[in-house]
Design an enzyme around this catalytic site. Sequence first.
Site, mmCIF file in Angstrom:
data_model
loop_
_atom_site.group_PDB
_atom_site.id
_atom_site.type_symbol
_atom_site.label_atom_id
_atom_site.label_comp_id
_atom_site.label_asym_id
_atom_site.label_seq_id
_atom_site.Cartn_x
_atom_site.Cartn_y
_atom_site.Cartn_z
ATOM 1 N N SER A 126 -72.888 -31.382 -54.246
ATOM 2 C CA SER A 126 -71.799 -31.213 -55.210
ATOM 3 C C SER A 126 -70.479 -31.771 -54.675
ATOM 4 C CB SER A 126 -71.619 -29.740 -55.548
ATOM 5 O OG SER A 126 -72.818 -29.189 -56.040
HETATM 6 N N1 SAH Z 1 -76.009 -26.665 -53.500
HETATM 7 C C1 SAH Z 1 -76.435 -28.019 -53.222
HETATM 8 C C2 SAH Z 1 -76.431 -28.919 -54.442
HETATM 9 C C3 SAH Z 1 -77.508 -28.537 -55.356
HETATM 10 S S1 SAH Z 1 -78.153 -29.799 -56.408
HETATM 11 C C4 SAH Z 1 -75.619 -28.627 -52.101
HETATM 12 O O1 SAH Z 1 -74.679 -28.011 -51.604
HETATM 13 O O2 SAH Z 1 -75.963 -29.729 -51.673
HETATM 14 C C5 SAH Z 1 -79.327 -28.788 -57.251
HETATM 15 C C6 SAH Z 1 -80.524 -28.399 -56.417
HETATM 16 O O3 SAH Z 1 -81.249 -27.419 -57.150
HETATM 17 C C7 SAH Z 1 -81.494 -29.535 -56.156
HETATM 18 O O4 SAH Z 1 -81.723 -29.641 -54.782
HETATM 19 C C8 SAH Z 1 -82.756 -29.107 -56.889
HETATM 20 O O5 SAH Z 1 -83.947 -29.513 -56.248
HETATM 21 C C9 SAH Z 1 -82.617 -27.602 -56.890
HETATM 22 N N2 SAH Z 1 -83.376 -26.872 -57.905
HETATM 23 C C10 SAH Z 1 -83.601 -27.208 -59.203
HETATM 24 N N3 SAH Z 1 -84.313 -26.258 -59.807
HETATM 25 C C11 SAH Z 1 -84.543 -25.275 -58.893
HETATM 26 C C12 SAH Z 1 -85.231 -24.027 -58.921
HETATM 27 N N4 SAH Z 1 -85.844 -23.561 -60.023
HETATM 28 N N5 SAH Z 1 -85.270 -23.299 -57.778
HETATM 29 C C13 SAH Z 1 -84.662 -23.735 -56.646
HETATM 30 N N6 SAH Z 1 -84.007 -24.905 -56.561
HETATM 31 C C14 SAH Z 1 -83.939 -25.672 -57.676
#
Ligand code: SAH
Length: 206
Positions: A52
């Site tokens: 993000s």
């Molecule tokens: N917080 C992260 C950015 C997240 S991007 C950072 O600091 O880098 C969103 C993430 O959510 C992705 O890695 C994706 O794989 C994950 N994601 C999507 N659906 C999910 C679910 N149901 N459970 C866990 N992770 C999930």
Amino acid sequence: MVEQQIRRRGVRDQRVLEVMTLLPRHLFVPMSLRDASYADTPLAIGLGQTISQPYIVALMSSALELRGSERVLEVGTGSGYQAAILGCLAASVHSVELVPYLAERATRLLSRLGCRNVAVHQGDGSLGWKDGAPYDAVVVTAAAPMLPAPISDQLARGGRLVIPLAAGDGYQLLTLVRRTEDGSLSERAITSVAFMPLRGKFGMRN
Ligand code: SAH
């Protein structure tokens, strides 16, 4: 980064500003994008996922009003950057990532950095993470169609939860949910954001 992108836009939580000044964000960014690590934008971290934008990490972290004693849940570990920030601001963090490769990579990086109070789990975070519940603070870092009931059920009384809720056209309203002392939930929209979709049982369809 902190002065220009974060403080100037109104984030005032001193602990958030300090931690974001100290934590080396470039370690969470793939080598090919290192030069852009501190830019005012989200960045691709592989497998179609992103780390993000710094301002959004700060905004979400400050909305949780962490003082140091909290148990925190993060859904969507991704690079592990937000998890590391939360680890510095709270007592313990459970972070759940659906993609095994990302969960493993974040686990290795966080242990190398000595973030001992952050546990990364591979699984469907739309179900929350029962083993650590109840949580004083929850952050969902992927776009959800609505607040997943299993996640709000794991929010303690007095707790805060931040989640991007779909608002049409690929955008979401970053929403702050509070569980009051009598157990009911209240919601307040913070701002409009664009996150990757939450997958899993309570995630976006398709
Ligand atoms: N917080 C992260 C950015 C997240 S991007 C950072 O600091 O880098 C969103 C993430 O959510 C992705 O890695 C994706 O794989 C994950 N994601 C999507 N659906 C999910 C679910 N149901 N459970 C866990 N992770 C999930």
